[in-house]
Design a protein around this motif. Structure first.
Motif, PDB file in Angstrom:
ATOM      1  N   THR A  65     -29.906 -25.373 -46.537  1.00  0.00           N
ATOM      2  CA  THR A  65     -29.613 -25.924 -47.864  1.00  0.00           C
ATOM      3  C   THR A  65     -28.311 -26.726 -47.841  1.00  0.00           C
ATOM      4  OG1 THR A  65     -30.726 -24.039 -48.831  1.00  0.00           O
ATOM      5  CG2 THR A  65     -29.332 -25.336 -50.294  1.00  0.00           C
ATOM      6  N   ALA A  66     -27.310 -26.186 -47.140  1.00  0.00           N
ATOM      7  CA  ALA A  66     -26.032 -26.896 -47.070  1.00  0.00           C
ATOM      8  C   ALA A  66     -26.223 -28.262 -46.415  1.00  0.00           C
ATOM      9  CB  ALA A  66     -25.007 -26.079 -46.296  1.00  0.00           C
ATOM     10  N   GLY A 121     -42.605 -36.022 -48.270  1.00  0.00           N
ATOM     11  CA  GLY A 121     -42.986 -34.847 -47.483  1.00  0.00           C
ATOM     12  C   GLY A 121     -42.099 -33.654 -47.786  1.00  0.00           C
ATOM     13  N   ARG A 122     -42.540 -32.487 -47.299  1.00  0.00           N
ATOM     14  CA  ARG A 122     -41.834 -31.240 -47.605  1.00  0.00           C
ATOM     15  C   ARG A 122     -40.440 -31.201 -47.000  1.00  0.00           C
ATOM     16  NH1 ARG A 122     -45.322 -27.702 -49.707  1.00  0.00           N
ATOM     17  NH2 ARG A 122     -47.505 -28.300 -49.527  1.00  0.00           N
ATOM     18  N   VAL A 197     -33.717 -27.162 -55.746  1.00  0.00           N
ATOM     19  CA  VAL A 197     -34.904 -27.557 -56.518  1.00  0.00           C
ATOM     20  C   VAL A 197     -35.931 -28.192 -55.584  1.00  0.00           C
ATOM     21  CG1 VAL A 197     -35.754 -29.183 -58.262  1.00  0.00           C
ATOM     22  CG2 VAL A 197     -33.714 -27.826 -58.711  1.00  0.00           C
ATOM     23  N   GLY A 198     -35.451 -29.032 -54.665  1.00  0.00           N
ATOM     24  CA  GLY A 198     -36.348 -29.686 -53.716  1.00  0.00           C
ATOM     25  C   GLY A 198     -37.073 -28.690 -52.826  1.00  0.00           C
ATOM     26  N   GLU A 199     -36.373 -27.630 -52.433  1.00  0.00           N
ATOM     27  CA  GLU A 199     -36.983 -26.623 -51.557  1.00  0.00           C
ATOM     28  C   GLU A 199     -38.044 -25.803 -52.278  1.00  0.00           C
ATOM     29  OE1 GLU A 199     -32.890 -26.004 -48.960  1.00  0.00           O
ATOM     30  OE2 GLU A 199     -33.483 -24.556 -50.489  1.00  0.00           O
ATOM     31  N   GLY A 206     -34.797 -22.661 -46.297  1.00  0.00           N
ATOM     32  CA  GLY A 206     -33.734 -22.951 -47.252  1.00  0.00           C
ATOM     33  C   GLY A 206     -33.629 -21.894 -48.326  1.00  0.00           C
ATOM     34  N   LEU A 207     -32.537 -21.936 -49.065  1.00  0.00           N
ATOM     35  CA  LEU A 207     -32.291 -20.935 -50.101  1.00  0.00           C
ATOM     36  C   LEU A 207     -33.335 -21.001 -51.209  1.00  0.00           C
ATOM     37  CD1 LEU A 207     -28.393 -21.068 -50.480  1.00  0.00           C
ATOM     38  CD2 LEU A 207     -29.760 -19.225 -49.492  1.00  0.00           C
TER      39      LEU A 207
END
Ligand SMILES: Nc1ncnc2c1ncn2[C@@H]1O[C@H](COP(=O)(O)OP(=O)(O)OP(=O)(O)O)[C@@H](O)[C@H]1O
Ligand SMILES: [Mg+2]
Lengths: 253, 322
Positions: A65-66, A121-122, A197-199, A206-207
């Motif tokens: 995430t960072a 994409g993811r 939010v994206g994750e 990611g978190l």
């Protein structure tokens, strides 16, 4: 000098006291089950860090995430600064750019998620959403920063026969630095939020992913740990950029 | 302020202004075209470097309209040094800004070397020091002085920058930032910057305003020396009558708002004008006459206020100046 330092120490103390109180309240609410089973005591959340597997999982998620937030911040800031500069170099574009930025800002990032999964994409969408979350504040702060140079300074450059480009390079850009740094400080936590939010839409790690999976599996402690890690990341990013700002901005004022 | 502002030029001169051969009294002509006399005509030199003819400047501010300049005729010959005196707010800075192309006249014509002011500016041949020093806070003093080179797209002449810093006594502060300097030092740096490219025209707006008397005099002599060597066409705005007289070929006195040329004094004192001259009676005679002229203006502006004597006016004039 002295009073400035004193007031800084005072602020730091207040922050520390506030943090300790908040943590104590968290612990107490969990201990006495004031808000039900969904709110565990802080100590219990920290306990799960003793498990090496959980620790690596949290660490890796935090790292991902960072990285995404950092990348998003970088891209978002660069693009916004370039666009803002373009707007001042070509005043014809200015009004249109302002409006475009406002419209982009009005679109809820959540709504863009599925769209981005389909296009970027993811893997890529967390950073892109982070960049979008950063974009508006950076655009606005850069645009006003570029107008921040004093009239006296503009007059000097004008009377020396400076071209538009020279004025931009020698005056407007340096004069914009404090506001751009302000913008970056504000934007950093937004980038963290954007990345999470994206994750959420199914990134491989990611978190954000951790939050979703912990929630679905009723792993209350892990959910809290992930949430606290996210909060920590946002706070640290703010503090780091705030420090950079206070170390650099005064040179340009 | 009334709409058409009291055009309060006292009909008679202050008694001190006897009017020796050197001085010409300006009857402010409301219509510039109706006034055939030009200063350059009797001076004999055809080349007016700076020229304002029939210039008025209005600043419309919401409902109020400030008349900063009202029918100003002013020429500065090639290589001449002219000092501009006048009470605060009479439009001295506005004259300079017009000549630097930073403002457009409401009516009238502004010419620099027979071209619009912008032409000289675009050739990077204008040197200007503003009332506020306006140094770039992020650049060192040396870089600030070198700014004109960079703006003109020329390689920075380090030797020239060092020379100017020595001239203004700022050598040790070459690497300092403006914020680390005193107000007077910043003003000196601004003058060094104005001189960097050996300009053809030099416009100075109260450049020594925040200097102590000693430094001020020293820089006055420096400026006099530079001018004698290079004969840069110079227009200097100042509140210090002695400074104006010491440096100039001509002193132009403006009236209070709205600004008009009230009096032009040719200074025929011999050069080089050193410290000795400032103690001579003929120097003081000119200074006193010009001071009285400014006092008279102040007294007449005070109007109904009986308390305003020439004495208080003079003290007031001395005090302001920052
Ligand atoms: N940009 C502006 N907008 C509105 N009014 C202005 C502007 N610039 C100058 N003025 C007005 O024009 C008049 C003359 O101003 P100017 O700065 O030329 O005076 P000055 O003679 O240089 O005064 P000082 O000795 O105090 O520096 C003043 O009344 C001022 O209020
Ligand atoms: Mg002024």
């Amino acid at each position: 000098m002295r009073t400035v330092r004193d007031s800084r120490v005072q602020t730091a103390l207040l922050v520390a006291v506030g943090a300790v109180l908040a943590l104590a309240a968290m612990e107490a609410i969990g201990r006495f089950q004031l808000l039900g089973r969904g709110w565990p005591p802080l100590s219990q959340v920290l306990d799960i860090l003793h498990t090496p597997a959980t620790r690596t999982l949290l660490g890796r998620s935090l790292r991902t995430t960072a990285d995404e937030a950092g990348l998003g911040l970088l891209i978002g800031a660069l693009v916004s600064v370039v666009v803002a500069v373009l707007g001042t170099v070509l005043p014809v574009l200015q009004a249109g750019l302002d409006r475009l930025a406002a419209v982009l800002n009005a679109v809820p990032l959540i709504a863009l998620g599925p769209l981005l999964i389909a296009t970027v994409g993811r893997e890529g969408s967390p950073a892109v959403i982070a960049a979008l979350a950063v974009g508006f504040v950076m655009f606005v702060s850069t645009t006003s920063g570029l107008e921040a140079a004093s009239t006296a300074h503009r007059d000097v450059l004008a009377a020396l026969g400076a071209s538009r480009t020279t004025t931009l390079l020698r005056l407007r850009l340096p004069a914009a630095v404090p506001m751009v740094l302000d913008g970056l400080t504000q934007a950093a936590p937004a980038a963290v939020l954007g990345a999470i939010v994206g994750e959420w839409f199914g990134a491989p790690s990611g978190l954000g992913l951790l939050l979703v999976s912990a929630m679905q599996n009723y792993q209350t402690e892990l959910l809290w740990a992930a949430g606290l890690a996210a909060a920590l990341l946002a706070i640290v990013s703010y503090a780091v950029l705030g420090t950079v700002r206070s170390l650099m901005a005064w040179r340009f004022r | 302020m009334g709409k058409s502002a009291p055009a309060s030029i006292p009909p008679t001169d202050p008694d001190t202004g006897g009017g020796p051969a050197g001085s010409t009294e300006e009857g402010t002509a409301p219509d510039p075209d109706a006034d055939p006399r030009t200063e350059s005509a009797d001076a004999g030199s055809p080349r007016a470097a700076l020229e304002l003819s029939g210039v008025t400047k209005h600043f419309p501010l919401r409902r109020r309209n400030t008349v900063a300049l009202d029918g100003v005729d002013l020429t500065v010959e090639q290589g001449e040094f002219v000092s501009l005196l006048g009470p605060s707010g009479c439009g001295k800075s506005t004259v300079l800004r017009l000549l630097a192309g930073l403002e457009e006249p409401t009516t009238g014509r502004v010419r620099v070397h027979d071209r619009p002011p912008a032409a000289l500016v675009n050739d990077h041949r204008l040197g200007i020091a503003f009332q506020q020093h306006a140094l770039l806070p992020w650049a060192s003093i040396a870089d600030n002085v070198a700014l004109p080179f960079r703006v003109a797209g020329r390689p920075v002449d380090r030797a020239r920058v060092t020379e100017l810093l020595r001239l203004t006594g700022l050598e040790e502060f070459a690497e300092a930032r403006p914020r680390q300097l005193s107000g007077g030092m910043r003003q000196r740096a601004a003058i060094a910057r104005a001189l960097a490219l050996n300009p053809e025209v030099l416009l100075l707006d109260e450049p020594f305003g925040s200097l102590d008397a000693v430094t001020r005099r020293r820089l006055n002599f420096e400026l006099a020396r530079i001018w004698s060597e290079q004969r840069i066409t110079t227009l200097l705005v100042t509140h210090d009558v002695e400074e104006a007289v010491l440096l100039a070929n001509r002193v132009v006195v403006l009236t209070g708002r709205p600004g008009r040329v009230r009096h032009v004094e040719h200074i025929d004192l011999p050069r080089p004008r050193g410290g000795r001259l400032t103690r001579e009676p003929r120097f003081h005679e000119v200074v006193d006459r010009l001071t009285a002229l400014l006092d008279g203006d102040l007294a007449s502006r005070a109007g109904a206020d009986e308390g305003a004597t020439a004495q208080t006016g003079r003290r007031w004039l001395r005090r302001r100046g920052r």
